[in-house]
Scaffold this motif. Structure first.
Motif, PDB file in Angstrom:
ATOM      1  N   THR A 104     -41.505  35.488 -40.270  1.00  0.00           N
ATOM      2  CA  THR A 104     -41.980  35.924 -41.683  1.00  0.00           C
ATOM      3  C   THR A 104     -42.166  34.999 -42.448  1.00  0.00           C
ATOM      4  O   THR A 104     -43.272  35.094 -43.292  1.00  0.00           O
ATOM      5  CB  THR A 104     -40.943  36.982 -42.036  1.00  0.00           C
ATOM      6  OG1 THR A 104     -40.730  38.151 -40.853  1.00  0.00           O
ATOM      7  CG2 THR A 104     -41.416  37.655 -43.099  1.00  0.00           C
ATOM      8  N   ARG A 150     -45.351  32.751 -41.664  1.00  0.00           N
ATOM      9  CA  ARG A 150     -46.583  33.499 -41.958  1.00  0.00           C
ATOM     10  C   ARG A 150     -46.903  33.988 -43.272  1.00  0.00           C
ATOM     11  O   ARG A 150     -48.035  33.556 -43.702  1.00  0.00           O
ATOM     12  CB  ARG A 150     -46.564  34.848 -41.157  1.00  0.00           C
ATOM     13  CG  ARG A 150     -47.842  35.769 -41.003  1.00  0.00           C
ATOM     14  CD  ARG A 150     -47.464  37.079 -40.552  1.00  0.00           C
ATOM     15  NE  ARG A 150     -48.733  37.678 -40.641  1.00  0.00           N
ATOM     16  CZ  ARG A 150     -49.068  38.523 -41.405  1.00  0.00           C
ATOM     17  NH1 ARG A 150     -48.358  38.657 -42.566  1.00  0.00           N
ATOM     18  NH2 ARG A 150     -50.366  39.312 -41.330  1.00  0.00           N
ATOM     19  N   ALA A 151     -45.872  34.102 -44.038  1.00  0.00           N
ATOM     20  CA  ALA A 151     -46.028  34.249 -45.543  1.00  0.00           C
ATOM     21  C   ALA A 151     -46.518  33.052 -46.311  1.00  0.00           C
ATOM     22  O   ALA A 151     -47.556  33.055 -47.096  1.00  0.00           O
ATOM     23  CB  ALA A 151     -44.809  34.672 -46.109  1.00  0.00           C
ATOM     24  N   SER A 210     -37.005  36.750 -36.646  1.00  0.00           N
ATOM     25  CA  SER A 210     -37.849  37.523 -37.387  1.00  0.00           C
ATOM     26  C   SER A 210     -38.031  36.720 -38.842  1.00  0.00           C
ATOM     27  O   SER A 210     -39.136  36.489 -39.270  1.00  0.00           O
ATOM     28  CB  SER A 210     -37.377  38.673 -37.667  1.00  0.00           C
ATOM     29  OG  SER A 210     -38.006  39.455 -38.575  1.00  0.00           O
ATOM     30  N   ARG A 250     -47.556  43.518 -35.709  1.00  0.00           N
ATOM     31  CA  ARG A 250     -47.611  44.710 -36.576  1.00  0.00           C
ATOM     32  C   ARG A 250     -47.794  44.615 -37.988  1.00  0.00           C
ATOM     33  O   ARG A 250     -48.350  45.323 -38.691  1.00  0.00           O
ATOM     34  CB  ARG A 250     -46.090  45.436 -36.456  1.00  0.00           C
ATOM     35  CG  ARG A 250     -45.902  46.732 -37.125  1.00  0.00           C
ATOM     36  CD  ARG A 250     -44.397  47.151 -37.363  1.00  0.00           C
ATOM     37  NE  ARG A 250     -43.872  47.325 -35.923  1.00  0.00           N
ATOM     38  CZ  ARG A 250     -43.850  48.391 -34.907  1.00  0.00           C
ATOM     39  NH1 ARG A 250     -44.728  49.414 -35.402  1.00  0.00           N
ATOM     40  NH2 ARG A 250     -43.388  48.524 -33.928  1.00  0.00           N
ATOM     41  N   LYS A 251     -46.956  43.338 -38.545  1.00  0.00           N
ATOM     42  CA  LYS A 251     -47.477  43.206 -39.993  1.00  0.00           C
ATOM     43  C   LYS A 251     -48.748  42.929 -40.472  1.00  0.00           C
ATOM     44  O   LYS A 251     -49.443  43.357 -41.421  1.00  0.00           O
ATOM     45  CB  LYS A 251     -46.470  42.080 -40.548  1.00  0.00           C
ATOM     46  CG  LYS A 251     -45.084  42.504 -40.850  1.00  0.00           C
ATOM     47  CD  LYS A 251     -44.334  41.251 -41.425  1.00  0.00           C
ATOM     48  CE  LYS A 251     -42.958  41.730 -41.617  1.00  0.00           C
ATOM     49  NZ  LYS A 251     -42.023  40.690 -42.344  1.00  0.00           N
ATOM     50  N   SER A 252     -49.400  42.053 -39.438  1.00  0.00           N
ATOM     51  CA  SER A 252     -51.062  42.177 -39.593  1.00  0.00           C
ATOM     52  C   SER A 252     -51.889  43.408 -39.714  1.00  0.00           C
ATOM     53  O   SER A 252     -52.752  43.469 -40.536  1.00  0.00           O
ATOM     54  CB  SER A 252     -51.399  40.932 -38.553  1.00  0.00           C
ATOM     55  OG  SER A 252     -50.840  39.694 -38.678  1.00  0.00           O
ATOM     56  N   ARG A 253     -51.481  44.083 -38.727  1.00  0.00           N
ATOM     57  CA  ARG A 253     -52.223  45.376 -38.388  1.00  0.00           C
ATOM     58  C   ARG A 253     -51.854  46.360 -39.702  1.00  0.00           C
ATOM     59  O   ARG A 253     -52.860  47.036 -40.223  1.00  0.00           O
ATOM     60  CB  ARG A 253     -51.887  46.033 -37.188  1.00  0.00           C
ATOM     61  CG  ARG A 253     -52.183  45.216 -35.808  1.00  0.00           C
ATOM     62  CD  ARG A 253     -51.713  46.102 -34.871  1.00  0.00           C
ATOM     63  NE  ARG A 253     -52.171  45.162 -33.570  1.00  0.00           N
ATOM     64  CZ  ARG A 253     -51.942  45.680 -32.474  1.00  0.00           C
ATOM     65  NH1 ARG A 253     -51.410  46.902 -32.220  1.00  0.00           N
ATOM     66  NH2 ARG A 253     -52.521  44.835 -31.199  1.00  0.00           N
ATOM     67  N   GLU A 254     -50.641  46.299 -40.249  1.00  0.00           N
ATOM     68  CA  GLU A 254     -50.370  47.143 -41.361  1.00  0.00           C
ATOM     69  C   GLU A 254     -51.026  46.554 -42.714  1.00  0.00           C
ATOM     70  O   GLU A 254     -51.664  47.480 -43.346  1.00  0.00           O
ATOM     71  CB  GLU A 254     -48.633  47.262 -41.478  1.00  0.00           C
ATOM     72  CG  GLU A 254     -48.118  47.972 -40.535  1.00  0.00           C
ATOM     73  CD  GLU A 254     -46.658  47.942 -40.765  1.00  0.00           C
ATOM     74  OE1 GLU A 254     -46.269  47.074 -41.701  1.00  0.00           O
ATOM     75  OE2 GLU A 254     -45.798  48.722 -40.029  1.00  0.00           O
ATOM     76  N   GLN A 255     -51.179  45.310 -42.643  1.00  0.00           N
ATOM     77  CA  GLN A 255     -51.827  44.836 -43.814  1.00  0.00           C
ATOM     78  C   GLN A 255     -53.467  45.064 -43.903  1.00  0.00           C
ATOM     79  O   GLN A 255     -53.781  45.479 -44.979  1.00  0.00           O
ATOM     80  CB  GLN A 255     -51.449  43.155 -43.860  1.00  0.00           C
ATOM     81  CG  GLN A 255     -52.199  42.414 -44.936  1.00  0.00           C
ATOM     82  CD  GLN A 255     -52.008  40.793 -44.878  1.00  0.00           C
ATOM     83  OE1 GLN A 255     -52.079  40.523 -43.810  1.00  0.00           O
ATOM     84  NE2 GLN A 255     -51.816  40.429 -45.973  1.00  0.00           N
ATOM     85  N   ASP A 294     -42.961  42.933 -34.252  1.00  0.00           N
ATOM     86  CA  ASP A 294     -42.482  43.578 -35.669  1.00  0.00           C
ATOM     87  C   ASP A 294     -42.772  42.610 -36.755  1.00  0.00           C
ATOM     88  O   ASP A 294     -43.383  42.899 -37.798  1.00  0.00           O
ATOM     89  CB  ASP A 294     -41.125  43.936 -35.734  1.00  0.00           C
ATOM     90  CG  ASP A 294     -40.812  45.154 -34.900  1.00  0.00           C
ATOM     91  OD1 ASP A 294     -41.792  46.016 -34.612  1.00  0.00           O
ATOM     92  OD2 ASP A 294     -39.620  45.634 -34.455  1.00  0.00           O
ATOM     93  N   ALA A 295     -42.480  41.173 -36.584  1.00  0.00           N
ATOM     94  CA  ALA A 295     -42.490  40.327 -37.517  1.00  0.00           C
ATOM     95  C   ALA A 295     -44.131  39.625 -37.533  1.00  0.00           C
ATOM     96  O   ALA A 295     -44.367  39.111 -38.434  1.00  0.00           O
ATOM     97  CB  ALA A 295     -41.619  39.191 -37.335  1.00  0.00           C
TER      98      ALA A 295
END
Length: 232
Positions: free
Chosen positions: A91, A94-95, A87, A158-163, A154-155
């Motif tokens: 993360t 990607r960041a 994770s 999901r983070k792309s969709r939430e963003q 999750d890492a």
């Protein structure tokens, strides 16, 4: 495959350091904050390399600890185990890939310009050899190792969709879009318009990675398809 790790964990300041250098093990005296961060980065980098080279299920914490010159207990304390290391690798990578891009929550440019930049950056990310190898590993092992698929989702996705969901819910963006489509759906739809059959093609070795021009053309086509289907 070392260069592939840029997606999972950006090249470290001292990836080839000797065991007695700050990136590995313990140094004499109280370690500085910079040394601690370098060691942590080296640990994540090592884990990412081992996962991609050998497969997630075939890498043990003992193997990671031995390669990174740390104690197994250190991995548990800092990351909780293999899933935490994976994770962290995803993360952080990607960041850093999006680090020089303005935040979707505060960027004041027109919606088309913001999404256009994001589309190009997103497709550049998923075209990286490390992402392709990571995707293949997840597809191959997720059924027998559920934590791998859950951690990857999750890492990453999901983070792309939430963003994106937060972006489409912005007070200045929401009125521009169809009212019958929730922002969560818009986020998924946008990614699908960009990806097309990319996920399927990742299962087969490409003849060559896409060029910058091809990525930009694909991004423009996906963005146009998305906007035509959701803009009022």
């Amino acid at each position: 495959m070392k260069k592939d790790n840029i997606v999972l964990e950006e090249t470290l300041d001292c990836p080839d350091a000797a065991p007695n250098d700050p990136c590995f093990g313990k140094s004499a005296g109280r370690p500085r904050a910079a040394d601690k961060e370098a060691r942590e980065q080296a640990l994540v980098h090592t884990a990412a390399r081992l996962f991609l080279d050998n497969g997630y299920s075939k890498v043990s914490l003992e193997m990671i600890a031995r390669e990174a010159h740390v104690a197994v207990r250190t991995i548990y304390v800092k990351f909780g185990g293999k899933a935490g290391l994976l994770s962290a690798a995803i993360t952080r990578g990607r960041a850093r890939f999006f680090s020089d891009m303005a935040s979707l929550e505060t960027d004041t440019r027109p919606m088309e310009a913001i999404l256009g930049d994001y589309a190009v950056r997103f497709l550049e990310l998923v075209s990286q050899p490390a992402f392709v190898n990571l995707h293949r590993m997840v597809v191959a092992e997720a059924r027998t190792t559920p934590e791998l698929g859950e951690t990857f989702y999750d890492a990453g996705p999901r983070k792309s969709r939430e963003q994106l969901g937060k972006f489409f819910a912005r007070p200045d963006i929401k009125p521009l879009l169809r009212t019958d489509l929730p922002h969560e759906f818009l986020a998924v739809h946008f990614v699908n318009c960009l990806m097309g059959d990319t996920m399927s093609r990742m299962l087969f070795p490409p003849d060559a990675p896409p060029t910058s021009a091809e990525i930009r053309r694909h991004a423009a086509q996906g963005l146009d398809l998305f906007l035509r289907s959701v803009v009022l």
